[in-house]
Design an enzyme around this catalytic site. Structure first.
Site, short mmCIF file in Angstrom:
data_model
loop_
_atom_site.label_atom_id
_atom_site.label_comp_id
_atom_site.label_asym_id
_atom_site.label_seq_id
_atom_site.Cartn_x
_atom_site.Cartn_y
_atom_site.Cartn_z
N LYS A 1 0.87 -1.11 0.05
CA LYS A 1 0.31 -0.23 -0.27
C LYS A 1 0.24 1.19 -0.18
O LYS A 1 1.34 1.22 0.11
CB LYS A 1 -1.34 -0.28 1.07
CG LYS A 1 -1.63 1.07 1.26
CD LYS A 1 -2.75 0.32 2.83
CE LYS A 1 -4.12 1.79 2.38
NZ LYS A 1 -5.13 1.71 4.13
N SER B 1 -10.14 -0.82 6.87
CA SER B 1 -9.26 -1.27 5.56
C SER B 1 -8.82 -1.72 5.00
O SER B 1 -7.83 -1.95 4.19
CB SER B 1 -8.95 0.20 5.69
OG SER B 1 -9.37 2.10 5.64
N SER C 1 -9.78 1.82 3.15
CA SER C 1 -8.84 2.70 2.24
C SER C 1 -7.70 1.86 1.13
O SER C 1 -6.98 2.89 0.21
CB SER C 1 -8.36 3.51 3.24
OG SER C 1 -7.35 2.83 3.57
#
Length: 467
Positions: A82, A179, A155
């Site tokens: 990420k 998330s 997210s």
């Protein structure tokens, strides 16, 4: 079978093939890069592809493996992280335009540990702005590979999309209010949110320090266990990382759940829960009962206050994380993240202390519950496979927000580890998931339970129809 046909292989599976030299790391990496080039123009899961460094890492891995120096299950395996994890050889933007040219001077601890395990870093995966709820208005959100009409999660949206679409064999996500779990459920993959403190947060862009969890997202519980084994453990650079030994999460996986006590609060997990989510959880309980688990009826403490408190608490901590750029650069922020920070800045010291006390009380009640059971079974969220149109109304619909967070943010407030497992599909073909929640630092039991479930089901082996 050629490397080009292996994009939906499991992480541990492809690792074994690479380490047996049936396929090279370079071949597997190039095949992934080719697939990214072919599909990600539409899926938008990568913020930055690191093709040159990935191929260099793969060449090194092949040489080490050929010399008999295999480092473990991740050696030679292409994965992605990420884009809030620092990378010294690529930008780290955290989903924000302010940081689009930010080049850290070192890797995040989790990235350094993945490299030390021999993993190949394909690139940085897209996320919502600052890892909060919405993508920055100037950034195109990743698209769900099952259907472009479906939400891809927040997210860690890029992590969910890339892993589900076969654009990496596993990824790192982060979870502050759900998330890792939202995009795992939305994209039909497995996600493991570790205990808070099990994984170092050093070099990971903060949303909210006491709520942020870094963890793996992959195609199976075993693959998540392999990744967690590489990244977990104490870290001198992060004093909040718990200094306890990291077990071998792949050891003693028997496929049996005999004697494992699984708790369920049938009222809490059914009221207001849609048919698809309720069915997935009920069917999962049937599967684990057949594997020997004991189902115990429990009463989960009322999470209403901690769900309400999550927003101002997250806002306060996010305001601290962004104090160097907010409000001084407020025009460069999207409305969602700016609104959260503004909420945090409005809280008084007395307000904050009341939240802290309610949170500690709730943590104690949940901790006591795990004296009676080993795991909790809960839905991933109250509604399965939401559409983009539905999620576009989130800001106007408090009930929708509460339904989204009902089974996620309480376990960020407690720091409890959870594993999200694919458990079915809606009538229209969208993925459905459920969760097991464990006691602190008992991720090994979560991996074992997930593995046992996945040995006798095939939900995690189903993939979207992509070229």
């Amino acid at each position: 079978m050629s490397a080009r046909d292996l994009h939906y292989s499991g992480l541990v599976e492809i690792g074994q093939r690479i380490q047996k030299r049936e396929v090279s790391s370079v071949e597997a990496t190039q095949a992934q890069l080719d697939r990214i080039a072919s599909l990600d123009g539409r899926l938008k899961s990568y913020a930055h592809v690191m093709a040159a460094s990935a191929l260099q890492q793969a060449e090194v891995a092949d040489a080490e493996i050929a010399a008999g120096a295999a480092r473990g299950p991740l050696h030679g395996v292409p994965i992605a992280v990420k884009d809030l994890c620092w990378t010294k050889d690529a930008p780290t933007a955290a989903g924000m335009t302010i940081y689009r040219d930010n080049r850290p001077s070192e890797d995040a601890t989790v990235v350094a540990r993945l490299k030390a395990a021999g993993a190949i870093i394909l690139g940085k995966l897209q996320l919502t702005e600052g890892a909060y709820a919405d993508h920055h208005p100037q950034i195109e959100p990743p698209r769900n590979p099952w259907s472009e009409a479906l939400w891809s999660g927040a997210s860690s949206s890029g992590s969910g999309v890339a892993t589900a679409a076969g654009l990496c064999y596993g990824s790192l996500g982060s979870d502050t209010g759900g998330s890792i779990r939202f995009p795992s459920a939305a994209n039909g993959i497995t996600g493991l949110k570790p205990t808070w403190g099990r994984v170092s947060r050093y070099g990971v862009f903060e949303l909210a320090a006491t709520l942020d969890h870094i963890g793996p997202m992959a195609r199976s519980a075993v693959d998540c266990g392999a990744m967690l084994g590489a990244i977990a453990g104490a870290d001198l650079k992060d004093p909040t990382a718990v200094p306890v030994p990291v077990p071998n999460y792949l050891a003693n996986l028997s496929g049996s759940l005999r004697g494992v006590r699984i708790g369920i609060d049938r009222r809490w997990t059914s009221e207001g829960v849609d048919a698809a989510s309720a069915r997935a959880l009920l069917e999962a309980l049937g599967v684990v009962t057949a594997l020997g688990a004991e189902i115990h009826e429990v009463f989960f403490p009322d999470p209403t206050d901690v769900i309400t408190d999550w927003f101002p608490l997250c806002g306060v901590e996010t305001a601290v994380a962004h104090e160097a750029t907010y409000p001084s650069r407020k025009p460069e922020y999207g409305p969602g993240l700016a609104g959260l920070i503004d909420l945090g800045l409005q809280q008084s010291g007395k307000d904050y202390q009341k939240i802290v006390l309610r949170r500690e009380a709730f943590k104690g009640m949940v901790r006591a519950l795990f004296e009676k059971v080993d795991l909790l079974a809960v839905p991933a969220q109250t509604f399965a496979a939401p559409t983009l149109d539905k999620m576009a109304t989130l800001g106007e619909n408090p009930e929708l927000i509460t339904g989204l967070l009902r089974f996620s943010c309480p376990f960020d407030m407690t720091g409890s580890p959870t594993i999200t497992l694919p458990g079915g599909f809606t009538e229209s073909g969208g993925p459905v998931a459920f969760q097991f929640v464990g006691r602190h630092l008992d991720e090994a039991r979560l991996v074992a339970a997930g593995d046992a479930f996945q040995r006798v089901t095939d939900w995690h082996r189903r993939h979207p129809s992509l070229l």
